[in-house]
Design an enzyme around this catalytic site. Structure first.
Site, short mmCIF file in Angstrom:
data_model
loop_
_atom_site.label_atom_id
_atom_site.label_comp_id
_atom_site.label_asym_id
_atom_site.label_seq_id
_atom_site.Cartn_x
_atom_site.Cartn_y
_atom_site.Cartn_z
N ILE A 231 -32.61 -13.40 19.01
CA ILE A 231 -32.19 -13.48 20.41
C ILE A 231 -33.34 -13.97 21.29
O ILE A 231 -33.33 -15.09 21.79
CB ILE A 231 -31.68 -12.10 20.91
CG1 ILE A 231 -30.49 -11.65 20.07
CG2 ILE A 231 -31.31 -12.17 22.39
CD1 ILE A 231 -30.03 -10.23 20.36
N CYS A 232 -34.34 -13.12 21.46
CA CYS A 232 -35.40 -13.37 22.45
C CYS A 232 -36.41 -14.42 22.00
O CYS A 232 -37.18 -14.91 22.82
CB CYS A 232 -36.10 -12.06 22.78
SG CYS A 232 -34.98 -10.82 23.46
N VAL A 233 -36.40 -14.76 20.71
CA VAL A 233 -37.25 -15.85 20.23
C VAL A 233 -36.43 -17.12 20.04
O VAL A 233 -36.84 -18.20 20.47
CB VAL A 233 -37.97 -15.47 18.91
CG1 VAL A 233 -38.80 -16.65 18.39
CG2 VAL A 233 -38.86 -14.25 19.11
#
Length: 217
Positions: free
Chosen positions: A118-120
């Site tokens: 998600i955040c990467v």
């Protein structure tokens, strides 16, 4: 597929900028792709390596009031530095983060964070599509499952994102052990965070500094 080959494709500290994303307690609590201790160790090592090579490092969290502050092992490497707190899940949609990256004037963007899927993945894919040379450090990142981590890596590779581990990146930045201005400092990071390699180095130094016994005969 973007093929990375030739000397110019290797990462250089003077062209690199590091973005560390959401290394926070909430994300760590559901980290299942890696040993959580290892991710804390590796992300700290990555931060320290960036400092050795004077690579600008952006620290960013998401809704820190609820998710917790970035691990102190990382923030202690950059005392007093502001952590950019976001509401955007996708870091690359946050204008403040992108502005700080642009201000460095560097095009080799290195990312690591929690969670990989998600955040990467979202900022890596977006930045690559906008023409940045993006590398993700997989062992300083992690996901909610092994499958999630692996699928995210496959997805990013398909988008042209480069994958590395923290020691490979540090070696690529160093490139030549004759560069004494960084070699000793990098070696200190290896001693602290590279487990077997660091212990083997200490053992080697012990053997080299142990006098050879005189032959009694």
């Amino acid at each position: 597929m973007i093929f990375r080959n030739g000397l110019a494709s290797l990462l250089r500290p003077e062209d690199s900028v590091l973005v560390l994303i959401d290394h926070q307690p909430y994300q760590l609590a559901n980290l299942n792709s890696h040993d959580p201790h290892l991710v804390v160790n590796n992300s700290t090592a990555l931060a320290k390596a960036a400092k050795v090579f004077n690579v600008p490092t952006i620290l960013t969290s998401v809704v820190a009031d609820r998710g917790g502050r970035i691990f102190p092992q990382i923030t202690d490497v950059f005392p007093g530095q502001e952590v950019i707190d976001r509401t955007f899940i996708n870091t690359w949609e946050d204008p403040k983060v992108v502005h700080v990256v642009r201000e460095t004037g560097r095009k080799q963007v290195i990312m690591a964070g929690l969670w990989t899927e998600i955040c990467v993945a979202m900022p890596a894919i977006q930045a690559a599509g906008e023409g940045w040379d993006v590398t993700v450090i997989t062992d300083a990142s992690g996901a909610v499952s092994v499958e999630a981590h692996q699928v995210a890596i496959q997805r990013m590779i398909a988008a042209g994102v480069n994958m590395m581990t923290w020691m490979a990146l540090a070696a690529e930045w160093q490139r030549d052990w004759a560069r004494a201005e960084t070699a000793l400092a990098l070696n200190a990071v290896v001693l602290q965070h590279a487990a077997g390699s660091g212990i083997a180095y200490l053992w080697e130094q012990q053997l080299l500094n142990t006098p050879v016994p005189r032959n009694a005969g």
